[in-house]
Enzyme design. Structure first.
Site, PDB file in Angstrom:
ATOM      1  N   ALA A 171       0.844  -1.208   0.000  1.00 46.15           N
ATOM      2  CA  ALA A 171       0.000   0.000   0.000  1.00 46.15           C
ATOM      3  C   ALA A 171       0.873   1.250   0.000  1.00 46.15           C
ATOM      4  CB  ALA A 171      -0.927   0.000   1.217  1.00 46.15           C
ATOM      5  N   TYR A 172       1.877   1.230   0.861  1.00 44.20           N
ATOM      6  CA  TYR A 172       2.803   2.369   0.962  1.00 44.20           C
ATOM      7  C   TYR A 172       3.525   2.585  -0.368  1.00 44.20           C
ATOM      8  CZ  TYR A 172       6.867   4.994   2.743  1.00 44.20           C
ATOM      9  OH  TYR A 172       7.860   5.918   2.960  1.00 44.20           O
ATOM     10  N   VAL A 174       2.743   1.647  -3.457  1.00 48.19           N
ATOM     11  CA  VAL A 174       1.867   2.118  -4.535  1.00 48.19           C
ATOM     12  C   VAL A 174       1.529   3.593  -4.327  1.00 48.19           C
ATOM     13  CG1 VAL A 174      -0.463   1.877  -5.504  1.00 48.19           C
ATOM     14  CG2 VAL A 174       0.942  -0.155  -5.118  1.00 48.19           C
TER      15      VAL A 174
HETATM   16  P1  NAP Z   1       7.426   9.515  11.087  1.00 47.91           P
HETATM   17  O1  NAP Z   1       8.450   9.772  12.121  1.00 47.91           O
HETATM   18  O2  NAP Z   1       6.466   8.390  11.268  1.00 47.91           O
HETATM   19  O3  NAP Z   1       6.636  10.878  10.860  1.00 47.91           O
HETATM   20  C1  NAP Z   1       5.524  10.934  10.027  1.00 47.91           C
HETATM   21  C2  NAP Z   1       4.911  12.307  10.169  1.00 47.91           C
HETATM   22  O4  NAP Z   1       3.762  12.370   9.312  1.00 47.91           O
HETATM   23  C3  NAP Z   1       4.420  12.594  11.588  1.00 47.91           C
HETATM   24  O5  NAP Z   1       4.645  13.958  11.887  1.00 47.91           O
HETATM   25  C4  NAP Z   1       2.938  12.314  11.474  1.00 47.91           C
HETATM   26  O6  NAP Z   1       2.129  12.996  12.410  1.00 47.91           O
HETATM   27  C5  NAP Z   1       2.686  12.869  10.072  1.00 47.91           C
HETATM   28  N1  NAP Z   1       1.383  12.498   9.556  1.00 47.91           N
HETATM   29  C6  NAP Z   1       0.857  11.269   9.381  1.00 47.91           C
HETATM   30  N2  NAP Z   1      -0.401  11.363   8.911  1.00 47.91           N
HETATM   31  C7  NAP Z   1      -0.663  12.697   8.773  1.00 47.91           C
HETATM   32  C8  NAP Z   1      -1.777  13.452   8.338  1.00 47.91           C
HETATM   33  N3  NAP Z   1      -2.928  12.858   7.953  1.00 47.91           N
HETATM   34  N4  NAP Z   1      -1.682  14.807   8.310  1.00 47.91           N
HETATM   35  C9  NAP Z   1      -0.551  15.418   8.700  1.00 47.91           C
HETATM   36  N5  NAP Z   1       0.529  14.776   9.165  1.00 47.91           N
HETATM   37  C10 NAP Z   1       0.474  13.419   9.187  1.00 47.91           C
HETATM   38  O7  NAP Z   1       8.078   9.234   9.662  1.00 47.91           O
HETATM   39  P2  NAP Z   1       9.369   9.823   8.927  1.00 47.91           P
HETATM   40  O8  NAP Z   1      10.300   8.704   8.773  1.00 47.91           O
HETATM   41  O9  NAP Z   1       9.811  11.095   9.514  1.00 47.91           O
HETATM   42  O10 NAP Z   1       8.717  10.071   7.488  1.00 47.91           O
HETATM   43  C11 NAP Z   1       8.652  11.343   6.855  1.00 47.91           C
HETATM   44  C12 NAP Z   1       8.482  11.108   5.364  1.00 47.91           C
HETATM   45  O11 NAP Z   1       9.629  10.411   4.859  1.00 47.91           O
HETATM   46  C13 NAP Z   1       7.266  10.254   5.008  1.00 47.91           C
HETATM   47  O12 NAP Z   1       6.635  10.757   3.858  1.00 47.91           O
HETATM   48  C14 NAP Z   1       7.882   8.897   4.732  1.00 47.91           C
HETATM   49  O13 NAP Z   1       7.077   8.135   3.864  1.00 47.91           O
HETATM   50  C15 NAP Z   1       9.200   9.300   4.112  1.00 47.91           C
HETATM   51  N6  NAP Z   1      10.239   8.253   4.144  1.00 47.91           N
HETATM   52  C16 NAP Z   1      10.767   7.832   5.322  1.00 47.91           C
HETATM   53  C17 NAP Z   1      11.760   6.857   5.323  1.00 47.91           C
HETATM   54  C18 NAP Z   1      12.412   6.369   6.590  1.00 47.91           C
HETATM   55  O14 NAP Z   1      13.303   5.475   6.509  1.00 47.91           O
HETATM   56  N7  NAP Z   1      12.061   6.893   7.761  1.00 47.91           N
HETATM   57  C19 NAP Z   1      12.223   6.317   4.103  1.00 47.91           C
HETATM   58  C20 NAP Z   1      11.660   6.765   2.908  1.00 47.91           C
HETATM   59  C21 NAP Z   1      10.682   7.738   2.945  1.00 47.91           C
HETATM   60  P3  NAP Z   1       1.702  12.336  13.851  1.00 47.91           P
HETATM   61  O15 NAP Z   1       2.850  12.602  14.787  1.00 47.91           O
HETATM   62  O16 NAP Z   1       0.453  13.058  14.206  1.00 47.91           O
HETATM   63  O17 NAP Z   1       1.495  10.869  13.607  1.00 47.91           O
END
Ligand code: NAP
Length: 249
Positions: A171-172, A174
């Protein structure tokens, strides 16, 4: 193919960072917080948004520097009223927007398989990872068209690359592939306006999503999104980048 953006009708292409207004979604933790702080450290005024208003407010304490121009604001990217409220505030207070970083992301469904996926989870992933950024872009572009050339950065993932069919999390993956296509479509749509639109993969980062074994810090993950948010006029548009280099869709 990555294209070069034209200067468009930019009235003042050398607006100093201190004059720029940015929005970062999901800025309360993880990579989003590192991006928001990094942009503020470069002098931008940053709307550090979070879906929980208290979490947004807490970013000011987290910054530990009153000099940084961080403005906390509630924003749930799946809620059009929430998006509209932020858009209205920025229009009233600043009249324009210069940078949008669509960082908020969720539903890394590592335990699912494509052949047996829970469709409700797929739909939820698309809501946050595709429709949320899209809704933000629709709200932001009219504010970006007001003369200075905007920067849109979609925080994507290598999991959404067609060059990486092996990774799980259907899901992620896609939803991120669709976000990549949105990046291409927006870049083409906005060609000649001075607005540059790119996608970034932060790499595997130690956050709640990435887990404790990931090799990169949030600051390292934030580097390419910040670089794309600060691109000079004529920089690349319609590209997908990791480590500041173009990668395969
Ligand atoms: P994270 O620590 O889980 O943070 C995700 C953030 O998104 C949190 O602030 C969360 O808010 C917010 N969020 C989720 N649903 C939301 C909504 N409906 N409206 C507004 N904010 C929302 O993840 P991260 O690793 O920092 O990820 C940041 C980005 O990098 C994402 O797009 C992720 O897909 C991408 N990414 C991460 C990795 C990795 O290895 N970490 C790798 C590739 C891509 P809450 O605190 O309220 O939940």
């Amino acid at each position: 193919m990555v294209k070069r953006g034209s200067g468009g009708r930019i009235r003042n292409a050398s607006v100093p960072p201190a004059g720029r207004i940015a929005v970062v979604t999901g800025a309360n933790r993880g990579i989003g917080w590192a991006i928001a702080r990094g942009l503020a450290e470069r002098g931008l005024t940053v709307y550090a948004t979070a879906r929980d208003a208290a979490a947004a407010a807490a970013v000011i304490a987290k910054a530990r520097s009153p000099a940084l121009r961080l403005i906390p604001h509630q924003l749930d990217v799946t809620d059009e009223h929430s998006v509209e409220a932020l858009r209205n505030e920025i229009e009233t207070k600043h009249g324009r927007l210069d940078v949008l970083v669509n960082n908020a992301g969720a539903y890394y469904d590592a335990r699912q398989r494509a052949s047996s996926a829970d469709i409700a989870t797929v739909r939820a992933a698309l809501e946050v990872n595709l429709l949320g950024p899209w809704r933000m872009c629709v709200a932001a572009v009219p504010l970006m068209r007001r003369g200075r050339g905007g920067r849109i950065v979609n925080v994507s993932s290598g999991a959404g690359s067609f060059a990486d069919p092996e990774s799980g999390a259907p899901a992620y993956s896609v939803s991120k592939a669709a976000l990549n296509m949105l990046t291409v479509k927006l870049a083409a749509d906005l060609a000649g306006t001075g607005i540059l639109v790119n996608a970034a993969c932060p790499g595997w980062v130690r956050t709640r999503m990435g887990g404790p074994r990931a090799p990169r810090t949030p600051e390292q993950g934030a580097d390419t999104p910040i670089w794309l948010a600060m691109l000079p006029p004529g920089g690349p548009t319609g590209g997908f980048f990791r480590n500041r280099r173009s990668i395969a869709w």
